[in-house]
Design an enzyme around this catalytic site. Structure first.
Site, PDB file in Angstrom:
ATOM      1  N   THR A   1      53.091 -46.939  -6.895  1.00 13.94           N
ATOM      2  CA  THR A   1      54.193 -46.918  -7.860  1.00 13.94           C
ATOM      3  C   THR A   1      54.634 -45.496  -8.138  1.00 13.94           C
ATOM      4  O   THR A   1      55.815 -45.237  -8.382  1.00 13.94           O
ATOM      5  CB  THR A   1      53.761 -47.612  -9.163  1.00 13.94           C
ATOM      6  OG1 THR A   1      53.361 -48.957  -8.869  1.00 13.94           O
ATOM      7  CG2 THR A   1      54.898 -47.646 -10.174  1.00 13.94           C
TER       8      THR A   1
ATOM      9  N   TYR B   1      40.428 -47.642  -2.711  1.00 17.39           N
ATOM     10  CA  TYR B   1      41.705 -48.347  -2.859  1.00 17.39           C
ATOM     11  C   TYR B   1      41.962 -49.203  -1.630  1.00 17.39           C
ATOM     12  O   TYR B   1      42.156 -48.686  -0.534  1.00 17.39           O
ATOM     13  CB  TYR B   1      42.808 -47.307  -3.050  1.00 17.39           C
ATOM     14  CG  TYR B   1      44.195 -47.848  -3.269  1.00 17.39           C
ATOM     15  CD1 TYR B   1      44.421 -49.142  -3.740  1.00 17.39           C
ATOM     16  CD2 TYR B   1      45.297 -47.041  -3.029  1.00 17.39           C
ATOM     17  CE1 TYR B   1      45.691 -49.613  -3.948  1.00 17.39           C
ATOM     18  CE2 TYR B   1      46.593 -47.504  -3.233  1.00 17.39           C
ATOM     19  CZ  TYR B   1      46.782 -48.781  -3.687  1.00 17.39           C
ATOM     20  OH  TYR B   1      48.051 -49.247  -3.894  1.00 17.39           O
TER      21      TYR B   1
ATOM     22  N   LYS C   1      39.113 -50.776  -6.115  1.00 25.29           N
ATOM     23  CA  LYS C   1      40.348 -51.454  -6.495  1.00 25.29           C
ATOM     24  C   LYS C   1      40.687 -52.395  -5.352  1.00 25.29           C
ATOM     25  O   LYS C   1      41.278 -52.002  -4.356  1.00 25.29           O
ATOM     26  CB  LYS C   1      41.467 -50.434  -6.722  1.00 25.29           C
ATOM     27  CG  LYS C   1      42.815 -51.043  -7.077  1.00 25.29           C
ATOM     28  CD  LYS C   1      43.896 -49.969  -7.086  1.00 25.29           C
ATOM     29  CE  LYS C   1      45.262 -50.585  -7.329  1.00 25.29           C
ATOM     30  NZ  LYS C   1      46.346 -49.582  -7.194  1.00 25.29           N
TER      31      LYS C   1
END
Length: 319
Positions: free
Chosen positions: A47, A135, A163
């Site tokens: 993002t 990630y 994550k």
């Protein structure tokens, strides 16, 4: 004490008319997220558009987020790059800027093997002085962590959390259960997905990592805190109302739509870096209508706010 709580909001990077990083809107996003009940903020994720930023801009973003958070919640900084050496440099810079943890994606032009990813994790974790979060984002990085490889990576000293993600609710629940059963107790299991993430929390994940939470923090905080407290019916009811907005954002290009939605809600994030194109007028109108239908968010209990959770100070112990 755990580093991250139920919700980490992944912030976009505001830009000016010339494409330069602008700090004031970023600081407002941090304040809004913390006030709404987010238990952490992250910068330089997908993002945040980290691949489109220079090293100096990345440092500026981390410094601004840390200053705005002011110790109220931890700040996680993405450190993605093509080479291990570059990742380590970004990690050191983020640490010096005050990040509480770093987020490690598996970026590569040539597809990475499991052993190459494990080497990357080991090298970065050895160099880092803050916890490293792994990630899993196969759409952007092209590398798909199996549960087995993710467990092996999570066992590397210095890794503080993961994550993870799933293609549907069932897969996400299965992955969370498998990770919780196999990773060290010091490793925090988290999940992403602006729609599915709540199912990860309900399955026992500790943290929901969300990009859309950056511009709808009160709604996501309400869902996340209800799920973390085991109030499944309440969490799913809130998510049912929120899902049409989240699904529309995904259909309009994820981070692109976050920029457009921020503008609808009154925060100008500037223009996206070329060749990315903004959401068109029809998409923007659809976002505005979806948010209007969503209405006001439910309140988060005062005791759930991060000021009572006690954010870790700089130099937190490695996970």
């Amino acid at each position: 004490m755990t580093l991250l709580g139920p919700l980490v909001a992944y912030l976009p990077t505001p830009r000016g008319h010339e494409g330069e990083v602008v700090i004031d809107p970023l600081e407002r996003l941090v304040d809004d997220a913390v006030a709404a009940g987010a238990t952490g903020v992250a910068v330089l994720g997908s993002t945040g558009g980290w691949p489109y930023l220079t090293a100096g801009e990345r440092r500026l973003v981390v410094e601004a987020a840390v200053e705005a958070a002011a110790g109220r919640v931890p700040v996680v900084a993405g450190v993605g790059a093509f080479t291990t050496d570059e990742v380590i440099v970004h990690t050191i810079v983020a640490e010096r800027a005050g990040a509480s943890a770093v987020l490690l994606p598996t970026l590569a032009y040539l597809p990475l093997t499991d052993d190459e990813v494990l080497d990357l994790v080991a090298d970065v974790a050895d160099a880092a002085r803050v916890p490293v979060w792994l990630y899993h984002n196969p759409v952007s990085t092209t590398f798909r962590y199996s549960v087995e490889t993710l467990v092996r990576a999570a066992q590397v000293p210095g890794v503080g959390g993961v994550k993870d993600r799933g293609s549907d609710a069932g897969e996400l629940r299965d992955r969370v259960a498998a990770l919780r059963a196999a990773v060290p107790g010091t490793v925090e299991v988290g999940c992403s997905g602006d729609v599915l993430g709540v199912e990860g929390l309900l399955a026992g994940a500790r943290t929901w990592h969300s990009g859309l939470a950056s511009v709808l923090p009160a709604w996501y905080s309400a869902v996340a805190h209800a799920a973390a407290a085991g109030r499944a019916d309440e969490a799913r009811a809130h998510m049912a109302r929120l899902a049409p907005v989240a699904e529309l954002v995904a259909s309009l290009g994820g981070p692109r739509a976050v920029h457009a939605l921020a503008a609808v809600l009154g925060t100008d994030l500037g223009r996206l870096p070329a060749p990315l194109r903004p959401v068109d007028d029809a998409g923007t109108r659809a976002l505005a209508a979806a948010v209007e239908r969503l209405g006001d968010p439910p309140a988060v209990p005062t005791g759930a706010l991060p000021t009572e959770a006690g954010a870790p100070t700089d130099g937190a112990a490695r996970g």
